[in-house]
Scaffold this motif. Structure first.
Motif, mmCIF file in Angstrom:
data_model
loop_
_atom_site.group_PDB
_atom_site.id
_atom_site.type_symbol
_atom_site.label_atom_id
_atom_site.label_comp_id
_atom_site.label_asym_id
_atom_site.label_seq_id
_atom_site.Cartn_x
_atom_site.Cartn_y
_atom_site.Cartn_z
ATOM 1 N N LEU A 192 78.644 104.610 60.477
ATOM 2 C CA LEU A 192 78.427 104.671 59.027
ATOM 3 C C LEU A 192 78.938 105.980 58.447
ATOM 4 O O LEU A 192 78.827 107.037 59.089
ATOM 5 C CB LEU A 192 76.929 104.556 58.698
ATOM 6 N N GLY A 193 79.441 105.928 57.225
ATOM 7 C CA GLY A 193 79.896 107.141 56.535
ATOM 8 C C GLY A 193 78.742 107.934 55.951
ATOM 9 O O GLY A 193 78.855 109.137 55.713
ATOM 10 N N SER A 243 86.097 96.159 58.881
ATOM 11 C CA SER A 243 85.363 97.326 58.380
ATOM 12 C C SER A 243 85.374 97.336 56.845
ATOM 13 O O SER A 243 84.333 97.573 56.209
ATOM 14 C CB SER A 243 86.000 98.620 58.891
ATOM 15 N N VAL A 244 86.533 97.045 56.271
ATOM 16 C CA VAL A 244 86.646 97.040 54.795
ATOM 17 C C VAL A 244 85.777 95.921 54.211
ATOM 18 O O VAL A 244 85.052 96.121 53.222
ATOM 19 C CB VAL A 244 88.135 96.855 54.369
ATOM 20 N N GLU A 247 82.108 96.880 54.390
ATOM 21 C CA GLU A 247 81.786 97.899 53.377
ATOM 22 C C GLU A 247 81.634 97.234 52.004
ATOM 23 O O GLU A 247 80.715 97.544 51.250
ATOM 24 C CB GLU A 247 82.880 98.975 53.342
ATOM 25 N N ARG A 248 82.520 96.273 51.722
ATOM 26 C CA ARG A 248 82.444 95.567 50.433
ATOM 27 C C ARG A 248 81.119 94.809 50.327
ATOM 28 O O ARG A 248 80.407 94.913 49.334
ATOM 29 C CB ARG A 248 83.631 94.597 50.318
ATOM 30 N N ALA A 250 78.401 95.431 51.819
ATOM 31 C CA ALA A 250 77.260 96.358 51.774
ATOM 32 C C ALA A 250 77.294 97.211 50.504
ATOM 33 O O ALA A 250 76.535 98.182 50.385
ATOM 34 C CB ALA A 250 77.267 97.259 53.007
ATOM 35 N N SER A 252 79.174 99.436 49.544
ATOM 36 C CA SER A 252 79.489 100.839 49.873
ATOM 37 C C SER A 252 78.250 101.736 49.937
ATOM 38 O O SER A 252 78.359 102.957 49.806
ATOM 39 C CB SER A 252 80.499 101.417 48.874
ATOM 40 N N GLY A 255 78.818 104.274 52.604
ATOM 41 C CA GLY A 255 80.153 104.863 52.620
ATOM 42 C C GLY A 255 81.099 104.014 53.450
ATOM 43 O O GLY A 255 80.936 102.799 53.575
ATOM 44 N N LYS A 256 82.077 104.702 54.075
ATOM 45 C CA LYS A 256 83.086 103.991 54.866
ATOM 46 C C LYS A 256 82.456 103.559 56.198
ATOM 47 O O LYS A 256 81.849 104.383 56.890
ATOM 48 C CB LYS A 256 84.236 104.967 55.114
ATOM 49 N N VAL A 257 82.587 102.295 56.548
ATOM 50 C CA VAL A 257 82.021 101.853 57.833
ATOM 51 C C VAL A 257 83.147 101.592 58.837
ATOM 52 O O VAL A 257 84.263 101.250 58.455
ATOM 53 C CB VAL A 257 81.127 100.591 57.688
ATOM 54 N N THR A 258 82.827 101.778 60.116
ATOM 55 C CA THR A 258 83.821 101.564 61.171
ATOM 56 C C THR A 258 83.280 100.559 62.173
ATOM 57 O O THR A 258 82.272 100.836 62.850
ATOM 58 C CB THR A 258 84.114 102.897 61.902
#
Ligand SMILES: Cc1cc2nc3c(=O)[nH]c(=O)nc-3n(C[C@H](O)[C@H](O)[C@H](O)COP(=O)(O)OP(=O)(O)OC[C@H]3O[C@@H](n4cnc5c(N)ncnc54)[C@H](O)[C@@H]3O)c2cc1C
Length: 402
Positions: A192-193, A243-244, A247-248, A250, A252, A255-258
């Motif tokens: 998680l970002g 991942s994108v 994130e959408r 969630a 955001s 933040g950026k998720v991996t």
């Protein structure tokens, strides 16, 4: 015909080395029961399990939790967000463990760490293990026979902890009731970002819950319930695309998720055995019941099966009674029914209320969540029942040995 002079290889054999079987075998061994584990080497499992407070207490009591703790993240808050685009939407509701005097509702841990900790404890306790799958199981009046590739093992009681397609269940001629849902759960772990703040966040969508559960080191596990076409679409994405997309979904919030490697796809089903024991064979865990992965109930129920059975068997052993008697098995069956049925009904209702396009059903769900959010005593009663069910708390879940 039973014979008092018959010789047995052990009093009890636990068939299956998943988490429910391992906990049952360790509990029996610590209760002084002559126990044998029949378990092939476990397959890789990338799932995680949210262990509720009672399960954590049981693992502490069995001397397993110390090895789990470094890999587990506490769940201090549960946040439910209505992410449907329906006419009637529920307000956001937050449950805090502190409201019911707990530090955490439980802990989330990757299954591979939980299973490694259980195997390490089994080795420490010198629990005898046959590292092979049972090829056949048969039972008669005095005991059960487990056929292995190179020999047969004779015991007074066989514990079927061998999962959804249980061989032990079939051997006991116990049928099941099964219903499938038009949904699949995509599972994976994420970096998680932004920190999760020990909060499990559940977005309720029209296809089912999208839940991010904390893991240590600013990571989380995702259980994303989707219709099968959508699940296949997401499962086919590259790590970067997925991942994108996550994130959408969630919004955001983290933040950026991996996305990490290791995805699972699980069709949703509910399955319950017609009874939990018969003829010197008792069922625990998914051999007895499968519930959809909503609300973290499955293994928590399975561990309560394991603890209840171990307690009854250890008591009989101490009183020098038959550990596989019909009377003992009838008590086990009776003690587990209400707990399993109530969890199955609750998970089913929640899931159906999400899927329903029927406006009154949406209204009831919205109103229920509104009332839960506004009325403190109702919210606290629900939280207590969710974490420590009033009906069935075996000794291990209360911090006492079996
Ligand atoms: C996506 C997902 C998320 C979940 N999240 C949660 C959660 O957060 N909290 C929760 O409480 N539950 C959760 N669950 C449920 C939980 O994962 C299961 O309840 C649990 O794994 C079942 O454990 P088990 O030991 O009964 O069965 P299994 O883990 O299936 O183990 C059965 C074992 O038996 C062995 N076996 C099979 N046949 C034989 C044989 N013939 N001889 C010997 N061994 C045999 C297998 O090799 C296996 O090791 C989740 C489930 C899913 C699908």
């Amino acid at each position: 015909m039973s014979s008092v002079h018959e010789s047995f290889d052990a009093d009890v054999a636990v068939v299956g080395g998943g988490p429910a079987g391992l906990v049952c075998a360790i509990a029996l061994k610590t209760g002084g029961v002559d126990t044998l584990l029949v378990a092939p080497t476990p397959e890789d499992d990338h799932r995680t399990t949210a262990l509720l407070a009672g399960s954590v207490t049981a693992l502490e009591t069995l001397g397993v939790w110390c090895a789990c703790l470094p890999h587990a993240a506490p769940l201090r808050t549960i946040r439910i967000v209505d992410d449907t685009r329906r006419l009637i939407r529920a307000p956001e509701v937050t449950f805090a463990a502190a409201e019911i005097g707990l530090e955490a509702f439980g802990h989330n841990i990757e299954n591979r760490h939980l299973i490694a900790a259980l195997y390490a404890r089994a080795t420490e306790l010198k629990l005898p293990r046959i590292a092979a799958a049972a090829a056949a199981v048969a039972s008669d009046e005095s005991g059960a026979t487990i056929s292995l590739p190179d020999r047969d093992v004779r015991v007074r009681l066989a514990v079927g902890a061998d999962g959804q397609r249980s061989l032990c269940r079939a051997a006991a001629r116990i049928g099941t009731r099964r219903r499938t849902y038009p949904q699949e759960a995509l599972t994976l772990n994420l970096g998680l970002g932004r920190p999760h703040m020990d909060t499990s966040t559940e977005f309720h969508t029209e296809s089912g819950p999208f839940t991010l559960v904390p893991l240590p080191d600013q990571r989380a596990s995702l259980v994303c319930v989707l219709d099968p076409a959508n699940a296949a679409e997401l499962a086919a994405m590259s790590d970067a695309e997925l991942s994108v997309e996550i994130e959408r979904r969630a919004h955001s919030l983290f933040g950026k998720v991996t996305a990490e490697p290791g995805r699972g796809l699980f069709p949703l089903a509910v399955q319950t055995a017609d009874r939990f024991a018969r003829g010197r064979i008792a069922l625990v865990g998914e051999a007895a019941h499968v519930v959809p992965p909503i609300g973290a109930q499955g293994l928590n129920l399975g561990l309560r099966d394991a603890a209840t059975l171990a307690e009854l068997v250890a008591d009989a052993h101490r009183q020098k009674l038959d550990v596989g008697s019909p009377r003992l098995l009838a008590r086990y069956d009776a003690q587990r029914r209400a707990d399993v049925a109530s969890r199955r009904i609750a998970v089913d209702l929640l899931n159906r209320s999400l899927l329903a396009d029927f406006i009154p059903a949406q209204g009831v769900r919205g109103l229920s969540l509104y009332l839960v959010g506004r009325i403190g005593p109702l919210r606290r009663a629900l939280m207590r029942e969710g974490v420590t069910p009033a009906a069935s708390q075996p000794r291990l879940m209360r911090g006492e040995m079996v």
